[in-house]
Design a protein around this motif. Structure first.
Motif, mmCIF file in Angstrom:
data_model
loop_
_atom_site.group_PDB
_atom_site.id
_atom_site.type_symbol
_atom_site.label_atom_id
_atom_site.label_comp_id
_atom_site.label_asym_id
_atom_site.label_seq_id
_atom_site.Cartn_x
_atom_site.Cartn_y
_atom_site.Cartn_z
ATOM 1 N N GLY A 282 0.795 -1.207 0.000
ATOM 2 C CA GLY A 282 0.000 0.000 0.000
ATOM 3 C C GLY A 282 0.831 1.261 0.000
ATOM 4 O O GLY A 282 0.337 2.342 -0.361
ATOM 5 N N GLU A 283 2.100 1.123 0.391
ATOM 6 C CA GLU A 283 2.994 2.271 0.439
ATOM 7 C C GLU A 283 4.308 2.029 -0.294
ATOM 8 O O GLU A 283 4.935 2.965 -0.775
ATOM 9 N N ARG A 284 4.740 0.776 -0.387
ATOM 10 C CA ARG A 284 6.052 0.458 -0.959
ATOM 11 C C ARG A 284 6.036 -0.974 -1.468
ATOM 12 O O ARG A 284 5.167 -1.780 -1.098
ATOM 13 N N TYR A 285 7.029 -1.277 -2.295
ATOM 14 C CA TYR A 285 7.223 -2.641 -2.775
ATOM 15 C C TYR A 285 8.215 -3.356 -1.863
ATOM 16 O O TYR A 285 9.277 -2.814 -1.522
ATOM 17 N N LEU A 286 7.862 -4.586 -1.461
ATOM 18 C CA LEU A 286 8.710 -5.401 -0.593
ATOM 19 C C LEU A 286 9.035 -6.710 -1.289
ATOM 20 O O LEU A 286 8.143 -7.359 -1.846
ATOM 21 N N ALA A 287 10.296 -7.112 -1.246
ATOM 22 C CA ALA A 287 10.739 -8.390 -1.815
ATOM 23 C C ALA A 287 11.271 -9.271 -0.698
ATOM 24 O O ALA A 287 11.938 -8.792 0.231
ATOM 25 N N VAL A 288 10.981 -10.539 -0.777
ATOM 26 C CA VAL A 288 11.485 -11.542 0.167
ATOM 27 C C VAL A 288 12.279 -12.560 -0.632
ATOM 28 O O VAL A 288 11.818 -13.019 -1.683
ATOM 29 N N PHE A 289 13.464 -12.924 -0.160
ATOM 30 C CA PHE A 289 14.257 -13.920 -0.878
ATOM 31 C C PHE A 289 15.137 -14.679 0.099
ATOM 32 O O PHE A 289 15.436 -14.207 1.202
ATOM 33 N N SER A 290 15.550 -15.871 -0.297
ATOM 34 C CA SER A 290 16.398 -16.718 0.541
ATOM 35 C C SER A 290 17.841 -16.623 0.090
ATOM 36 O O SER A 290 18.143 -16.326 -1.068
ATOM 37 N N ARG A 291 18.736 -16.884 1.035
ATOM 38 C CA ARG A 291 20.162 -16.870 0.726
ATOM 39 C C ARG A 291 20.889 -17.743 1.739
ATOM 40 O O ARG A 291 20.562 -17.729 2.924
ATOM 41 N N ILE A 292 21.873 -18.502 1.285
ATOM 42 C CA ILE A 292 22.719 -19.295 2.175
ATOM 43 C C ILE A 292 23.880 -18.431 2.605
ATOM 44 O O ILE A 292 24.609 -17.894 1.766
ATOM 45 N N GLY A 334 0.382 -0.235 4.515
ATOM 46 C CA GLY A 334 1.701 -0.165 5.135
ATOM 47 C C GLY A 334 2.075 -1.365 5.966
ATOM 48 O O GLY A 334 3.086 -1.337 6.691
ATOM 49 N N GLN A 335 1.293 -2.432 5.886
ATOM 50 C CA GLN A 335 1.548 -3.647 6.671
ATOM 51 C C GLN A 335 1.611 -4.839 5.730
ATOM 52 O O GLN A 335 1.022 -4.816 4.644
ATOM 53 N N ALA A 336 2.330 -5.901 6.121
ATOM 54 C CA ALA A 336 2.437 -7.090 5.272
ATOM 55 C C ALA A 336 2.593 -8.333 6.135
ATOM 56 O O ALA A 336 3.091 -8.277 7.266
ATOM 57 N N LEU A 337 2.139 -9.461 5.584
ATOM 58 C CA LEU A 337 2.347 -10.764 6.191
ATOM 59 C C LEU A 337 3.174 -11.617 5.243
ATOM 60 O O LEU A 337 2.820 -11.785 4.079
ATOM 61 N N ILE A 338 4.293 -12.136 5.755
ATOM 62 C CA ILE A 338 5.148 -13.059 5.003
ATOM 63 C C ILE A 338 4.891 -14.462 5.533
ATOM 64 O O ILE A 338 4.870 -14.676 6.757
ATOM 65 N N VAL A 339 4.670 -15.409 4.653
ATOM 66 C CA VAL A 339 4.519 -16.809 5.055
ATOM 67 C C VAL A 339 5.571 -17.641 4.334
ATOM 68 O O VAL A 339 6.010 -17.305 3.237
ATOM 69 N N VAL A 355 5.134 -7.568 9.127
ATOM 70 C CA VAL A 355 5.920 -6.377 8.825
ATOM 71 C C VAL A 355 4.985 -5.175 8.934
ATOM 72 O O VAL A 355 3.919 -5.158 8.290
ATOM 73 N N ASP A 356 5.375 -4.206 9.734
ATOM 74 C CA ASP A 356 4.567 -2.992 9.894
ATOM 75 C C ASP A 356 5.514 -1.804 9.860
ATOM 76 O O ASP A 356 6.176 -1.506 10.860
#
Length: 410
Positions: A282-292, A334-339, A355-356
């Motif tokens: 709603g306010e920004r773009y968020l990316a989630v990614f994995s890394r070793i 402005g809030q998000a849920l990551i699963v 995330v808030d």
């Protein structure tokens, strides 16, 4: 017995060379088929190559001291270092007047450098991710040709290499085959869907986009991409962000207006290719990614959160001894849920992270019954978040849960 033999014409005779026990040996062979000794060139490795230059012959080899070479004129040997120690492989050389043009592989990348009698110039990247054997030819222009693995198919591609400036031309595909449309992703935009996919065509290979309602569909070319492993699209309503990771596990993002015109672009960095997700909160773009990351004694499998465009460095939000996969994210106001799915002891379980703004919660359990819970997905509606996942507690079923956002600290 030499396993590798190379030959080059020095203007008078052919020089035939081969590696033997820490050195290059050989013979000059005349047109009358008489021979004379080629001077011994001390080396610390193999993988030799040879090419003709104005002054005679240039030979190269890869060893513990790096990729090295030598101009050989008659029985005079003038060695030079081309590049410091690295994993140089599949070296090839082409002579260009008094200079030698050298190309080589290092891992999944390919490089080139011009070598003059004054020494080697700085190497430059040929921009051939995933390159196989590399070859170089010289004449009116310098072409570098390689076979490269893309989406389980072997392409033969070329670039013109400009050794004086250390740059290359656009890539040209030499092999001809069908061009499948791959890795399609979509984002809802109002009453329509915005699609993005990878077009594996022979020319203008890259990312294309268009609205699903277009009849016939109108595809807009938005970015060159030589290899794509995954594409994700999210929209904030009046624009969209496309995230894609190459087979070399670099994550790139492109912010575009709805007509496909560029707004901005950037890179997130290292990614292990295991899981990736993107959403607009709603306010920004968020990316989630994995890394070793980290030593084996620690939980190396880590999940990171990155704000697209001006978000600073990625923030680590979870860590585990085994893979974290199936990540998904949804957001609003402005809030998000990551699963995501994480293996605890025997079974995989579904976890969530809130995330808030700048606040990020600790991971919490959404489902941890016996049996594997995998492939979670999440969406948002009217203040609540809805999560579904594949559940093996009594077979291969799909389960659903409503998750309400808690008060966040601060």
């Amino acid at each position: 017995t030499p396993l590798t033999v190379r030959a080059a014409f020095d203007g008078t005779d052919y020089a035939v060379v081969w590696p033997v026990l820490g050195q290059i040996e050989g013979e000059y062979v005349s047109s009358a088929q008489t021979t004379s000794p080629f001077p011994t060139v001390p080396t610390d490795g193999g993988n030799i190559a040879a090419a003709s230059v104005e002054a005679g012959v240039f030979v190269s080899w890869a060893g513990t001291d790096g990729l090295q070479g030598a101009f050989v004129e008659g029985d005079v040997v003038s060695p030079t270092i081309i590049v410091d120690p690295n994993n140089a492989q599949n070296t090839a050389i082409a002579g260009s007047g008094p200079d030698a043009h050298v190309v080589w592989k290092n891992g999944l990348l390919a490089y080139a450098a011009r070598v003059t009698e004054d020494g080697a110039e700085a190497p430059f990247d040929l921009d051939f991710p995933g390159a196989g054997l590399v070859y170089v030819t010289s004449g009116d222009r310098d072409d570098v040709v390689t076979s490269r693995l893309v989406t389980s198919s072997q392409d033969v591609v070329r670039r013109e290499a400009f050794f004086a400036s250390g740059t290359t031309s656009a890539e040209t595909v030499l092999s001809l085959r069908a061009n499948p449309q791959l890795k399609v992703s979509a984002a809802a935009v109002g009453d329509d869907h915005y699609l993005c996919w990878y077009d594996d065509r022979d020319t203008d290979r890259g990312l294309y986009c268009g609205f699903a309602s277009a009849a016939p569909a109108v595809a807009t070319f938005i970015a060159t991409a030589n290899s794509v492993d995954e594409i994700l699209v999210a929209s904030g309503g009046d624009d969209m962000v496309i995230v894609h990771n190459a087979l070399i596990n670099e994550v790139h993002w492109l912010r575009r207006a709805l007509d496909g015109n560029p707004i901005s672009s950037g890179s997130i960095g290292g990614h292990d290719g295991n899981t990736m997700a993107i959403a607009h909160d709603g306010e920004r773009y968020l990316a989630v990614f994995s890394r070793i990351e980290g030593p084996p004694s620690q939980d190396q499998n880590r999940l990171f959160l990155q704000e697209i465009e001006g978000g600073g460095a990625p923030i680590q939000i979870a860590a585990a001894a085994q893979k974290l996969d199936g990540a998904a994210i949804a957001g609003s106001d402005g809030q998000a849920l990551i699963v995501y799915s994480r293996r605890d002891l025997v079974d995989k379980e579904v976890y969530g992270i809130w995330v808030d703004g700048d606040d990020v919660s600790e991971p919490f359990v959404i489902c941890d019954v016996a049996g594997n819970q995998t492939q979670p997905a999440v969406t948002h509606h009217d203040g609540s978040y809805y999560v579904v996942w594949e559940d093996a507690r009594s077979g291969a079923d799909i389960y659903f849960a409503t998750v309400f956002p808690p008060p966040m600290p601060g």
